[in-house]
Design a protein around this motif. Structure first.
Motif, mmCIF file in Angstrom:
data_model
loop_
_atom_site.group_PDB
_atom_site.id
_atom_site.type_symbol
_atom_site.label_atom_id
_atom_site.label_comp_id
_atom_site.label_asym_id
_atom_site.label_seq_id
_atom_site.Cartn_x
_atom_site.Cartn_y
_atom_site.Cartn_z
ATOM 1 N N SER A 92 0.775 -1.324 0.295
ATOM 2 C CA SER A 92 -0.091 -0.042 -0.229
ATOM 3 C C SER A 92 1.210 1.314 -0.026
ATOM 4 O O SER A 92 0.364 2.320 -0.106
ATOM 5 C CB SER A 92 -0.944 -0.034 1.277
ATOM 6 N N ASN A 93 2.369 1.266 0.135
ATOM 7 C CA ASN A 93 3.202 2.069 0.410
ATOM 8 C C ASN A 93 3.559 2.908 -0.630
ATOM 9 O O ASN A 93 5.184 3.989 -0.937
ATOM 10 C CB ASN A 93 4.057 2.511 1.809
ATOM 11 N N LEU A 94 4.148 1.711 -1.478
ATOM 12 C CA LEU A 94 4.406 2.138 -2.838
ATOM 13 C C LEU A 94 3.782 3.419 -3.883
ATOM 14 O O LEU A 94 2.587 3.491 -3.801
ATOM 15 C CB LEU A 94 3.844 0.586 -3.725
ATOM 16 N N PRO A 95 4.934 4.003 -4.104
ATOM 17 C CA PRO A 95 4.487 5.326 -4.870
ATOM 18 C C PRO A 95 4.093 4.979 -6.282
ATOM 19 O O PRO A 95 4.193 3.640 -6.753
ATOM 20 C CB PRO A 95 5.704 5.860 -5.121
ATOM 21 N N ASP A 96 2.401 6.004 -6.736
ATOM 22 C CA ASP A 96 2.406 5.706 -7.618
ATOM 23 C C ASP A 96 2.972 5.775 -9.039
ATOM 24 O O ASP A 96 4.046 7.094 -8.639
ATOM 25 C CB ASP A 96 0.891 6.296 -7.913
ATOM 26 N N ILE A 97 3.364 5.214 -10.076
ATOM 27 C CA ILE A 97 3.646 6.112 -11.157
ATOM 28 C C ILE A 97 2.574 6.658 -12.628
ATOM 29 O O ILE A 97 1.955 5.664 -12.894
ATOM 30 C CB ILE A 97 4.555 4.667 -11.604
ATOM 31 N N PRO A 98 3.342 7.367 -13.082
ATOM 32 C CA PRO A 98 2.649 8.009 -13.787
ATOM 33 C C PRO A 98 2.832 7.410 -14.959
ATOM 34 O O PRO A 98 4.061 8.534 -15.855
ATOM 35 C CB PRO A 98 2.698 9.865 -13.447
ATOM 36 N N TRP A 99 2.188 6.748 -15.593
ATOM 37 C CA TRP A 99 2.226 6.123 -16.899
ATOM 38 C C TRP A 99 1.605 6.973 -18.025
ATOM 39 O O TRP A 99 0.680 7.735 -17.891
ATOM 40 C CB TRP A 99 1.408 4.666 -16.937
#
Length: 236
Positions: free
Chosen positions: A163-170
Protein backbone atom coordinates in the motif's frame (compact mmCIF):
# COMPACT_ATOMS: atom_id res chain seq x y z
CA UNK A 1 42.50 -47.48 -21.10
CA UNK A 2 40.84 -50.39 -22.85
CA UNK A 3 42.89 -52.50 -25.24
CA UNK A 4 40.03 -53.24 -27.64
CA UNK A 5 38.04 -50.50 -29.42
CA UNK A 6 34.37 -50.61 -28.55
CA UNK A 7 33.50 -49.41 -32.05
CA UNK A 8 35.22 -49.17 -35.45
CA UNK A 9 33.97 -47.21 -38.47
CA UNK A 10 35.44 -47.22 -42.00
CA UNK A 11 35.04 -45.12 -45.13
CA UNK A 12 36.73 -45.63 -48.50
CA UNK A 13 37.30 -42.43 -50.50
CA UNK A 14 38.82 -43.41 -53.87
CA UNK A 15 42.14 -45.08 -52.89
CA UNK A 16 42.10 -43.55 -49.40
CA UNK A 17 40.74 -45.45 -46.41
CA UNK A 18 39.51 -43.67 -43.29
CA UNK A 19 39.23 -45.65 -40.06
CA UNK A 20 37.84 -44.25 -36.80
CA UNK A 21 37.97 -46.14 -33.50
CA UNK A 22 36.36 -45.32 -30.17
CA UNK A 23 37.29 -46.91 -26.87
CA UNK A 24 37.01 -46.20 -23.17
CA UNK A 25 39.70 -43.94 -21.72
CA UNK A 26 39.19 -43.74 -17.99
CA UNK A 27 36.22 -42.56 -15.97
CA UNK A 28 33.48 -41.02 -18.17
CA UNK A 29 35.93 -40.50 -21.02
CA UNK A 30 36.50 -42.07 -24.40
CA UNK A 31 39.45 -42.02 -26.79
CA UNK A 32 38.65 -41.48 -30.47
CA UNK A 33 41.39 -42.10 -33.02
CA UNK A 34 41.21 -41.26 -36.74
CA UNK A 35 43.58 -42.99 -39.15
CA UNK A 36 43.99 -42.59 -42.91
CA UNK A 37 45.67 -45.47 -44.75
CA UNK A 38 46.95 -46.82 -41.45
CA UNK A 39 48.48 -43.50 -40.32
CA UNK A 40 47.03 -41.69 -37.31
CA UNK A 41 46.02 -38.17 -38.32
CA UNK A 42 44.04 -37.08 -35.23
CA UNK A 43 42.94 -38.30 -31.81
CA UNK A 44 41.04 -36.87 -28.87
CA UNK A 45 40.20 -38.06 -25.37
CA UNK A 46 37.12 -36.43 -23.88
CA UNK A 47 33.86 -37.05 -22.08
CA UNK A 48 31.85 -34.96 -24.53
CA UNK A 49 29.10 -36.60 -26.56
CA UNK A 50 30.11 -34.72 -29.73
CA UNK A 51 33.77 -34.77 -30.73
CA UNK A 52 35.31 -33.00 -33.73
CA UNK A 53 38.69 -34.21 -34.96
CA UNK A 54 40.91 -32.16 -37.25
CA UNK A 55 44.07 -33.67 -38.81
CA UNK A 56 47.37 -32.63 -37.25
CA UNK A 57 49.34 -33.61 -40.36
CA UNK A 58 50.64 -31.06 -42.91
CA UNK A 59 48.02 -28.96 -44.67
CA UNK A 60 48.76 -30.46 -48.08
CA UNK A 61 46.97 -33.62 -46.91
CA UNK A 62 43.35 -32.65 -47.51
CA UNK A 63 41.76 -35.12 -45.10
CA UNK A 64 38.88 -32.86 -44.07
CA UNK A 65 37.39 -33.22 -40.59
CA UNK A 66 35.62 -35.91 -38.58
CA UNK A 67 32.63 -35.63 -36.21
CA UNK A 68 32.01 -38.54 -33.82
CA UNK A 69 28.81 -38.85 -31.79
CA UNK A 70 28.11 -40.86 -28.65
CA UNK A 71 24.97 -41.21 -26.59
CA UNK A 72 24.59 -39.73 -23.10
CA UNK A 73 25.56 -43.18 -21.77
CA UNK A 74 28.80 -43.18 -23.86
CA UNK A 75 27.48 -45.63 -26.45
CA UNK A 76 28.97 -44.92 -29.91
CA UNK A 77 26.44 -43.72 -32.47
CA UNK A 78 27.94 -42.12 -35.63
CA UNK A 79 31.20 -41.08 -37.25
CA UNK A 80 30.76 -38.47 -39.99
CA UNK A 81 33.40 -37.30 -42.47
CA UNK A 82 33.47 -33.77 -43.89
CA UNK A 83 35.59 -32.60 -46.80
CA UNK A 84 36.46 -29.32 -48.47
CA UNK A 85 37.77 -25.96 -47.23
CA UNK A 86 34.82 -25.54 -44.86
CA UNK A 87 35.10 -29.03 -43.36
CA UNK A 88 36.14 -27.85 -39.91
CA UNK A 89 33.21 -25.46 -39.50
CA UNK A 90 30.73 -27.91 -41.02
CA UNK A 91 31.89 -30.63 -38.61
CA UNK A 92 31.25 -28.38 -35.61
CA UNK A 93 27.81 -27.43 -36.95
CA UNK A 94 26.98 -31.00 -37.96
CA UNK A 95 25.77 -29.89 -41.39
CA UNK A 96 26.23 -32.33 -44.28
CA UNK A 97 28.99 -34.89 -44.20
CA UNK A 98 29.07 -38.59 -45.02
CA UNK A 99 28.49 -41.31 -42.43
CA UNK A 100 31.23 -43.89 -42.01
CA UNK A 101 30.16 -47.52 -42.00
CA UNK A 102 30.25 -49.36 -38.66
CA UNK A 103 32.31 -52.52 -38.52
CA UNK A 104 30.23 -55.51 -39.72
CA UNK A 105 28.93 -57.61 -36.88
CA UNK A 106 29.38 -54.86 -34.27
CA UNK A 107 26.42 -53.93 -32.04
CA UNK A 108 26.07 -50.62 -33.86
CA UNK A 109 26.02 -52.31 -37.28
CA UNK A 110 23.36 -54.77 -36.11
CA UNK A 111 21.32 -51.87 -34.71
CA UNK A 112 21.45 -50.00 -38.02
CA UNK A 113 20.48 -53.16 -39.91
CA UNK A 114 17.38 -53.49 -37.73
CA UNK A 115 16.51 -49.84 -38.33
CA UNK A 116 16.90 -50.24 -42.08
CA UNK A 117 14.73 -53.37 -42.06
CA UNK A 118 11.91 -51.74 -40.07
CA UNK A 119 12.01 -47.96 -40.68
CA UNK A 120 8.37 -47.47 -39.64
CA UNK A 121 9.02 -49.02 -36.24
CA UNK A 122 12.05 -46.77 -35.82
CA UNK A 123 9.95 -43.70 -36.72
CA UNK A 124 7.28 -44.79 -34.26
CA UNK A 125 9.89 -44.88 -31.50
CA UNK A 126 10.79 -41.25 -32.21
CA UNK A 127 7.11 -40.32 -31.93
CA UNK A 128 6.85 -42.31 -28.69
CA UNK A 129 9.75 -40.30 -27.27
CA UNK A 130 7.91 -37.09 -28.17
CA UNK A 131 4.76 -38.34 -26.45
CA UNK A 132 6.79 -39.34 -23.37
CA UNK A 133 8.23 -35.82 -23.15
CA UNK A 134 4.67 -34.49 -23.03
CA UNK A 135 3.05 -37.09 -20.79
CA UNK A 136 5.98 -37.45 -18.39
CA UNK A 137 5.97 -33.92 -16.91
CA UNK A 138 2.15 -33.95 -16.74
CA UNK A 139 2.19 -37.23 -14.84
CA UNK A 140 4.84 -35.92 -12.42
CA UNK A 141 2.87 -32.70 -11.85
CA UNK A 142 -0.31 -34.72 -11.21
CA UNK A 143 1.51 -36.99 -8.77
CA UNK A 144 3.02 -34.05 -6.86
CA UNK A 145 -0.41 -32.39 -6.67
CA UNK A 146 -1.91 -35.61 -5.29
CA UNK A 147 0.85 -35.94 -2.69
CA UNK A 148 0.45 -32.30 -1.65
CA UNK A 149 -3.30 -32.78 -1.21
CA UNK A 150 -2.81 -36.05 0.65
CA UNK A 151 -0.42 -34.58 3.22
CA UNK A 152 -2.05 -31.12 3.22
CA UNK A 153 1.28 -29.62 2.23
CA UNK A 154 1.49 -25.86 1.70
CA UNK A 155 4.28 -23.31 1.52
CA UNK A 156 3.73 -20.20 3.71
CA UNK A 157 4.18 -17.11 1.57
CA UNK A 158 5.32 -13.80 3.10
CA UNK A 159 2.64 -11.14 3.64
CA UNK A 160 3.80 -8.15 1.62
CA UNK A 161 2.34 -4.67 2.25
CA UNK A 162 2.21 -2.90 -1.12
CA UNK A 163 0.00 0.00 0.00
CA UNK A 164 2.94 2.37 0.55
CA UNK A 165 4.39 2.00 -2.93
CA UNK A 166 4.37 5.27 -4.93
CA UNK A 167 2.08 5.60 -7.92
CA UNK A 168 3.87 5.63 -11.27
CA UNK A 169 2.48 8.23 -13.69
CA UNK A 170 2.25 6.07 -16.78
CA UNK A 171 1.76 8.04 -20.03
CA UNK A 172 -1.71 7.98 -21.56
CA UNK A 173 -1.13 6.49 -25.01
CA UNK A 174 -3.77 6.58 -27.72
CA UNK A 175 -3.00 3.90 -30.26
CA UNK A 176 -4.83 3.82 -33.56
CA UNK A 177 -7.31 1.00 -33.93
CA UNK A 178 -6.42 -1.55 -36.57
CA UNK A 179 -9.33 -2.97 -38.59
CA UNK A 180 -8.53 -6.65 -38.28
CA UNK A 181 -10.40 -8.87 -40.72
CA UNK A 182 -13.44 -10.64 -39.34
CA UNK A 183 -12.16 -14.22 -39.51
CA UNK A 184 -12.79 -17.17 -37.23
CA UNK A 185 -10.13 -19.85 -36.95
CA UNK A 186 -11.30 -23.36 -37.73
CA UNK A 187 -11.86 -25.63 -34.78
CA UNK A 188 -8.86 -27.86 -35.47
CA UNK A 189 -6.51 -24.82 -35.57
CA UNK A 190 -7.94 -23.47 -32.31
CA UNK A 191 -7.30 -26.88 -30.71
CA UNK A 192 -3.69 -26.93 -31.98
CA UNK A 193 -3.00 -23.43 -30.64
CA UNK A 194 -4.52 -24.29 -27.26
CA UNK A 195 -2.50 -27.51 -27.05
CA UNK A 196 0.74 -26.30 -28.68
CA UNK A 197 2.88 -27.48 -25.75
CA UNK A 198 1.46 -30.97 -26.15
CA UNK A 199 1.53 -31.19 -29.93
CA UNK A 200 4.93 -29.61 -30.67
CA UNK A 201 7.16 -32.37 -29.17
CA UNK A 202 5.19 -35.00 -31.10
CA UNK A 203 5.53 -33.07 -34.37
CA UNK A 204 9.26 -32.63 -33.73
CA UNK A 205 9.58 -36.37 -33.14
CA UNK A 206 7.83 -37.12 -36.44
CA UNK A 207 10.06 -34.65 -38.32
CA UNK A 208 13.24 -36.09 -36.78
CA UNK A 209 12.16 -39.62 -37.57
CA UNK A 210 11.43 -38.78 -41.22
CA UNK A 211 14.76 -36.97 -41.55
CA UNK A 212 16.71 -39.84 -39.99
CA UNK A 213 15.06 -42.50 -42.15
CA UNK A 214 15.81 -40.43 -45.27
CA UNK A 215 19.44 -39.91 -44.21
CA UNK A 216 20.00 -43.61 -43.67
CA UNK A 217 18.42 -44.41 -47.05
CA UNK A 218 20.95 -42.21 -48.87
CA UNK A 219 24.04 -43.01 -46.73
CA UNK A 220 24.96 -46.19 -48.63
CA UNK A 221 24.68 -44.44 -52.02
CA UNK A 222 26.92 -41.60 -50.88
CA UNK A 223 29.55 -44.03 -49.58
CA UNK A 224 29.45 -45.93 -52.85
CA UNK A 225 29.97 -42.71 -54.81
CA UNK A 226 33.02 -41.84 -52.69
CA UNK A 227 34.39 -45.35 -53.12
CA UNK A 228 34.17 -45.03 -56.93
CA UNK A 229 35.63 -41.51 -57.01
CA UNK A 230 38.47 -41.26 -59.50
CA UNK A 231 37.54 -44.53 -61.20
CA UNK A 232 38.02 -43.94 -64.96
CA UNK A 233 35.31 -46.52 -65.71
CA UNK A 234 32.80 -44.60 -63.62
CA UNK A 235 30.69 -42.35 -65.82
CA UNK A 236 29.37 -40.24 -62.90
Amino acid sequence: MGDKPIQVWTLQVADQQHVVTSQEAGWAKRLVVWCVDGIEVACKASGEDKLVLVPTVPADKAFGAMRVLHSALSAPRRAIWFEGPEAHGAAHLGVGGVDLEPEPGSPLALREERMAARPRLYAARHVAVGVAKVVGPLAVAWLLARLAAMFNFSVPLPDLDLSNLPDIPWPDLHLPSIPWPDWDMPGWLVWLVDHAKLVLPILVGIALARSEVKRRATAARRRDALRRRGDPTDGN
